[in-house]
Design an enzyme around this catalytic site. Structure first.
Site, PDB file in Angstrom:
ATOM      1  N   GLN A   1       0.695  -1.310  -0.125  1.00 49.77           N
ATOM      2  CA  GLN A   1      -0.011  -0.117  -0.130  1.00 49.77           C
ATOM      3  C   GLN A   1       0.576   1.192   0.175  1.00 49.77           C
ATOM      4  O   GLN A   1       0.289   2.708   0.415  1.00 49.77           O
ATOM      5  CB  GLN A   1      -1.131  -0.145   1.132  1.00 49.77           C
ATOM      6  CG  GLN A   1      -1.531  -1.139   1.114  1.00 49.77           C
ATOM      7  CD  GLN A   1      -2.645  -0.684   0.648  1.00 49.77           C
ATOM      8  OE1 GLN A   1      -3.295   0.277  -0.261  1.00 49.77           O
ATOM      9  NE2 GLN A   1      -4.152  -1.746  -0.308  1.00 49.77           N
TER      10      GLN A   1
ATOM     11  N   HIS B   1      -1.362  -4.582  -8.861  1.00 46.03           N
ATOM     12  CA  HIS B   1      -2.853  -4.196  -8.541  1.00 46.03           C
ATOM     13  C   HIS B   1      -3.373  -2.784  -8.151  1.00 46.03           C
ATOM     14  O   HIS B   1      -3.887  -1.974  -8.644  1.00 46.03           O
ATOM     15  CB  HIS B   1      -3.953  -5.250  -9.010  1.00 46.03           C
ATOM     16  CG  HIS B   1      -3.876  -6.194  -7.580  1.00 46.03           C
ATOM     17  ND1 HIS B   1      -5.133  -5.640  -6.728  1.00 46.03           N
ATOM     18  CD2 HIS B   1      -3.405  -6.662  -6.951  1.00 46.03           C
ATOM     19  CE1 HIS B   1      -4.912  -6.035  -5.675  1.00 46.03           C
ATOM     20  NE2 HIS B   1      -4.240  -7.071  -5.927  1.00 46.03           N
TER      21      HIS B   1
ATOM     22  N   CYS C   1     -10.686  -7.939   1.301  1.00 43.77           N
ATOM     23  CA  CYS C   1     -10.884  -9.201   2.173  1.00 43.77           C
ATOM     24  C   CYS C   1     -11.179  -9.403   3.063  1.00 43.77           C
ATOM     25  O   CYS C   1     -12.042 -11.256   3.665  1.00 43.77           O
ATOM     26  CB  CYS C   1      -9.504  -9.426   2.871  1.00 43.77           C
ATOM     27  SG  CYS C   1      -7.710  -9.206   2.083  1.00 43.77           S
TER      28      CYS C   1
HETATM   29  C1  LIG Z   1      -1.026  -4.311   2.530  1.00 41.72           C
HETATM   30  C2  LIG Z   1      -1.561  -5.008   1.772  1.00 41.72           C
HETATM   31  N1  LIG Z   1      -0.440  -6.761   1.507  1.00 41.72           N
HETATM   32  C3  LIG Z   1      -0.768  -7.393   0.855  1.00 41.72           C
HETATM   33  C4  LIG Z   1      -2.167  -7.798  -0.241  1.00 41.72           C
HETATM   34  C5  LIG Z   1      -2.123  -8.664  -0.777  1.00 41.72           C
HETATM   35  O1  LIG Z   1      -2.060  -8.369  -2.244  1.00 41.72           O
HETATM   36  P1  LIG Z   1      -2.271  -9.236  -3.365  1.00 41.72           P
HETATM   37  O2  LIG Z   1      -3.707  -8.789  -3.785  1.00 41.72           O
HETATM   38  O3  LIG Z   1      -1.328  -8.910  -4.493  1.00 41.72           O
HETATM   39  O4  LIG Z   1      -2.217 -10.816  -3.002  1.00 41.72           O
HETATM   40  C6  LIG Z   1      -2.857  -6.449   0.266  1.00 41.72           C
HETATM   41  C7  LIG Z   1      -4.151  -6.782  -0.973  1.00 41.72           C
HETATM   42  O5  LIG Z   1      -5.258  -6.589  -1.081  1.00 41.72           O
HETATM   43  C8  LIG Z   1      -2.548  -5.406   0.646  1.00 41.72           C
HETATM   44  O6  LIG Z   1      -3.221  -4.432   1.234  1.00 41.72           O
END
Ligand SMILES: Cc1ncc(COP(=O)(O)O)c(C=O)c1O
Length: 367
Positions: free
Chosen positions: A175, A196, A312
């Protein structure tokens, strides 16, 4: 639609999509193949790797499928490789599930985990971190910017501290990368990033690392120095390097953040959840006695897209672990909404959000 859910994901930029298509059309060969087309694909892959090393101030790059995989490899790959030195790992209560669940898996292998509590704005206490360090601590994993409320951890300070103690430091920078500045002289040993979140592509990510060796956690053809077997997606890798090169945080984030703080503070029963000194592109607020989902769907009817908390946990009815960890009063816990800006956010979007919120709030509260 006015899209203000950029912490969940961002819209890929046209230039990134064009790069992805072009590399797929012209450099589709397997970069591990010995023929000329394979060599060309490999050259392109290595150029993307060099660019990322330079942009991230790190020595080594492994291409992954995203932040989740990068976090799994960083934690499990480091822990298993250095378990002869010790089996203690430190993280915080408010990490992304890909970190929290990786350390839980390590715990079941016999590692000991300290999960640092956080304050009311998601901040860790450096003295508590110092006091948790032990002779058998091998790794500390902390996110740079919290994805739900925008808390910024002082990673340069922690990197210095841990370097002196010869403890490895992993930072989930999903982030923050492309948005906040890094101090090149105080980088952690491991850095996870995701395509992304920076107007790149889903399914692309990087684990960048320096001064640490990893053990593989998946097995196969030995690609990526045998640390991430599987045919490397050259189009994804090149598109990710492009996305990172193109990142340009909007100088108005801070102004919009302040403006919205002022706007929300004028409503009775609304609490600003995000810290004042947090990342300017994430603003979480909580409405007393209301469910965040109701506000999110009301705003959606007005063509404004925000989210409850993280993508999530937004489909769970319970308050997210982050919201529970910061000890938000009970009457606010269910009413959190997160507004997150991206590079495509405009001044008009902010004004539209304010108008839409006023209408939705009045309607729901009947005032
Ligand atoms: C702080 C953080 N770490 C890891 C992830 C996971 O990334 P990815 O969606 O590319 O697996 C996210 C995604 O929401 C995130 O916000």
């Amino acid at each position: 639609m006015i899209y203000l859910d950029n912490s969940a994901t961002t819209k890929p930029k046209k230039e990134v999509l064009d790069t992805f298509v072009k590399v797929n059309e012209q450099f589709y060969a397997n970069p591990a193949s010995l023929h000329e087309l394979g060599n060309q694909a490999e050259d392109l892959l290595e150029t993307a790797r060099s660019q990322l090393k330079e942009l991230l101030h790190m020595e080594k790059i492994i291409f992954t499928s995203g932040g989740t995989e990068a976090n799994n490899l960083a934690l499990i790959g480091t822990a298993r490789n250095y378990q002869h030195r010790g089996k203690h790992i430190i993280t915080s209560e408010t990490e992304h599930p890909s970190v929290l669940k990786s350390v839980a898996a390590l715990e079941s292998e016999g590692f000991e985990i300290t999960r640092l509590p956080v304050g009311n704005f998601g901040e860790i206490n450096i003295d508590k971190l110092k006091n948790s360090l032990r002779n058998d601590t091998i790794l500390v994993s902390l996110m740079h910017v919290n994805n739900e409320i925008g808390t910024v951890h002082p990673i340069a300070e922690i990197a210095h501290l841990l370097k002196k103690r010869r403890i490895f430091f992993h930072v989930d920078a999903v982030q923050s990368v492309g948005k906040l500045q890094f101090d090149p002289t105080a980088m952690p040993n491991l850095l996870s990033i995701s395509g992304h979140k920076i107007h790149g592509l889903k399914g692309s990510g990087v684990l960048a690392y320096t001064g640490v060796e990893l053990q593989a956690i998946q097995y196969g053809g030995g690609q990526e120095s045998a640390l991430r077997s599987g045919t490397v997606s050259v189009p994804n890798a090149v598109a990710l390097a492009k996305a990172l090169r193109l990142t340009e945080p909007n100088p108005l984030y801070n102004q919009w953040n302040q403006e919205l703080r002022q706007f929300f503070s004028e409503f009775a029963g609304i609490k600003i959840v995000s810290p004042e000194n947090g990342a300017s592109y994430i603003l979480s607020v909580a409405v007393k006695g209301l469910k965040g989902e109701i506000l999110v769907s009301g705003l959606q009817k007005e063509s404004v897209i925000v989210s409850t908390s993280s993508a999530c946990s937004s489909k769970n009815s319970q308050a997210s672990p982050v919201i529970r960890a910061i000890g938000l009063p009970r009457e606010f816990k269910d009413g959190v909404i997160r507004i997150s800006f991206g590079e495509l956010t405009t001044e008009q979007d902010i004004q539209a959000l304010k108008k839409a919120f006023q209408r939705v709030y009045r309607m729901i509260k009947g005032v």
